[in-house]
Write a protein that holds these residues in place. Sequence first.
Motif, PDB file in Angstrom:
ATOM      1  N   GLY A 117       0.803  -1.216   0.000  1.00 10.45           N
ATOM      2  CA  GLY A 117       0.000   0.000   0.000  1.00 10.45           C
ATOM      3  C   GLY A 117       0.836   1.266   0.000  1.00 10.45           C
ATOM      4  O   GLY A 117       0.350   2.333   0.386  1.00 10.45           O
ATOM      5  N   SER A 118       2.099   1.162  -0.446  1.00  8.57           N
ATOM      6  CA  SER A 118       3.015   2.304  -0.366  1.00  8.57           C
ATOM      7  C   SER A 118       2.632   3.445  -1.304  1.00  8.57           C
ATOM      8  O   SER A 118       3.074   4.579  -1.117  1.00  8.57           O
ATOM      9  N   LEU A 119       1.790   3.180  -2.325  1.00 15.32           N
ATOM     10  CA  LEU A 119       1.393   4.259  -3.250  1.00 15.32           C
ATOM     11  C   LEU A 119       0.399   5.226  -2.625  1.00 15.32           C
ATOM     12  O   LEU A 119       0.139   6.291  -3.189  1.00 15.32           O
ATOM     13  N   SER A 120      -0.151   4.868  -1.481  1.00 19.05           N
ATOM     14  CA  SER A 120      -1.151   5.749  -0.859  1.00 19.05           C
ATOM     15  C   SER A 120      -0.546   7.091  -0.450  1.00 19.05           C
ATOM     16  O   SER A 120      -1.225   8.116  -0.483  1.00 19.05           O
ATOM     17  N   PRO A 426       8.037   4.116  -4.305  1.00 17.25           N
ATOM     18  CA  PRO A 426       7.875   5.208  -3.335  1.00 17.25           C
ATOM     19  C   PRO A 426       9.051   5.284  -2.376  1.00 17.25           C
ATOM     20  O   PRO A 426       9.641   4.266  -2.006  1.00 17.25           O
ATOM     21  N   LYS A 427       9.385   6.507  -1.966  1.00 16.31           N
ATOM     22  CA  LYS A 427      10.544   6.724  -1.099  1.00 16.31           C
ATOM     23  C   LYS A 427      10.460   5.931   0.204  1.00 16.31           C
ATOM     24  O   LYS A 427      11.483   5.574   0.797  1.00 16.31           O
ATOM     25  N   SER A 428       9.241   5.631   0.657  1.00 21.05           N
ATOM     26  CA  SER A 428       9.108   4.845   1.893  1.00 21.05           C
ATOM     27  C   SER A 428       9.656   3.436   1.749  1.00 21.05           C
ATOM     28  O   SER A 428       9.937   2.772   2.752  1.00 21.05           O
ATOM     29  N   LEU A 429       9.797   2.958   0.507  1.00 25.52           N
ATOM     30  CA  LEU A 429      10.334   1.614   0.255  1.00 25.52           C
ATOM     31  C   LEU A 429      11.702   1.666  -0.409  1.00 25.52           C
ATOM     32  O   LEU A 429      12.167   0.638  -0.902  1.00 25.52           O
ATOM     33  N   ASP A 430      12.344   2.811  -0.426  1.00 26.50           N
ATOM     34  CA  ASP A 430      13.628   2.950  -1.094  1.00 26.50           C
ATOM     35  C   ASP A 430      14.612   1.918  -0.548  1.00 26.50           C
ATOM     36  O   ASP A 430      15.006   1.990   0.622  1.00 26.50           O
ATOM     37  N   PRO A 431      15.032   0.929  -1.335  1.00 24.99           N
ATOM     38  CA  PRO A 431      15.924  -0.113  -0.811  1.00 24.99           C
ATOM     39  C   PRO A 431      17.294   0.415  -0.427  1.00 24.99           C
ATOM     40  O   PRO A 431      17.946  -0.140   0.447  1.00 24.99           O
ATOM     41  N   SER A 432      17.746   1.501  -1.057  1.00 24.97           N
ATOM     42  CA  SER A 432      19.045   2.062  -0.690  1.00 24.97           C
ATOM     43  C   SER A 432      19.006   2.634   0.719  1.00 24.97           C
ATOM     44  O   SER A 432      19.909   2.395   1.526  1.00 24.97           O
TER      45      SER A 432
END
Length: 512
Positions: A117-120, A426-432
């Motif tokens: 749901g990270s696109l919210s 989305p930045k909330s899931l940025d793997p870096s």
Amino acid sequence: MAPEARIRLVFRNGVTALCAGAVVLLSFSLGAEAARRHYRSHQHHLPEVAAIPPRALPYPQLPLPFEIPGAQYLPLAWADVKGWSDDDHLAAYKTFRASCRTINPQTGAADPKALGGSLSEPCRIVKSLELTDDANAKTFFEDNFSPLRISRLGEPDGFVTGYYEPVLDGSRIQTDVYNVPVYRRPSNLFVRGYNQASVSLPNKGAVYRKIGRRKLVPYYDRGEIEDGKIAGRGLEIAWLKDPTDLLFAQIQGSARIKFDDGATLRLNYDSYNGFPYTAVGRVLIERGIIPKEEMSMQKIREWMAQNPDGAKELRRQNRSYIFFREVNLSDKDEAVGAQGIPLTAGRSIAVDKSLHVYGTPFFIEGELPIDSERAKTPFHRLMIAQDTGSAIIGPARADLYFGAGADAGRVSGRLRHPMHFVILVPKSLDPSARGQKLPVPDPRPSEKIAKLFPQTEPAKDSAKPATPAAVVAPSKGETVAVANPIPLPAPRPVIEPVREPRRHPKSRSQQQ
């Protein structure tokens, strides 16, 4: 003790007999079993040893920050995304904003896919952000997303095809010219887990024909339906001229039917009969009828028009059959995708729904035959996932939507090309950023320690894989000691039982 009271051992046929006391012992193996029973009966137990606690791993098993099954990805900087600055970001922003209309209200259980749901959060920003210029739209994507180059494991690129909405001539009633029925979903079609009145049943999985209240059997395939298995039940929405027109409308998943009075009927995918899709173009390639490099939708149409009997047999190779439903759209509206919103020509794509979330932005870059069949038109465009298809499988696989009509059909019909895929996360899931929270490895042993405890290369053994004793760092040429694993115990030798020589049988009189 009298001699007659002494124990005499008599060996006969491998059995030891105790003559004194009339006690008979069986074979040695039975004697051993008796000893084991005696040992157990007296409860002789070994002293309990405390269990050895498991060795703590230097790197805890933490969940990865971002993972799509069967995919490999590489974080990029925006400057490394080829063609990013040349795109029309405002057009992509408007398409993404349309997807957010169905993303914002979503509640309930978390989506198990990587994006979940990270696109919210980006959609929440979009709701109050009216953008009218390309520069601000570009800034929006760069501020709220991180680019990842993505492809299937072991493959450098993704793969794209194209689709469109056919515009066909038709009739509301059957005539000598219009005699190919377009069917709506039958009432006896059943999918487990879905109400029979549900809108747009899934395009994958088992589908049944319900007989009575309980009996379920596989639904009719294309050949049976074309032969009239469901004819005369009032399921006909409209009638077409050519079964090839119906086949391609079913492949595309939507159609516009124009009647003689000028009215237009809009049709959309509703359900299918449960059989997997078989590409008729692939069948023609395998049979050597059309070369792979020349394959296109136009080539298939031409061959079918010239070979009516062969076309009938070819259609039936694809046992999948699509049922349609009427949708209330004007001629100005585009077809509705699986996300439930009208698609945008040149900006909407169909993706693998089992891996991706609707509304996800993908930047697709490469060369496509857009202008002509042999042209290599540069294509670098931010697309939004708003649809799906049964043939769209994989993390970097997309069907590009080009709109309605013959021109869109010609372009989409010749697309079968590898392309670079960049997924915007989305930045909330940025793997870096999330990867920086993972524990760092233990420090390497110093060069002094490595010299004090030199490791030698073990002898090569075909039965055992060689274990390297040292690792050479590529940057400085330093040798780092690596502890060898604890050797396993030698396997127990296999001892073959020794067979006694076979004795010739004696008659009872001889034994006595």
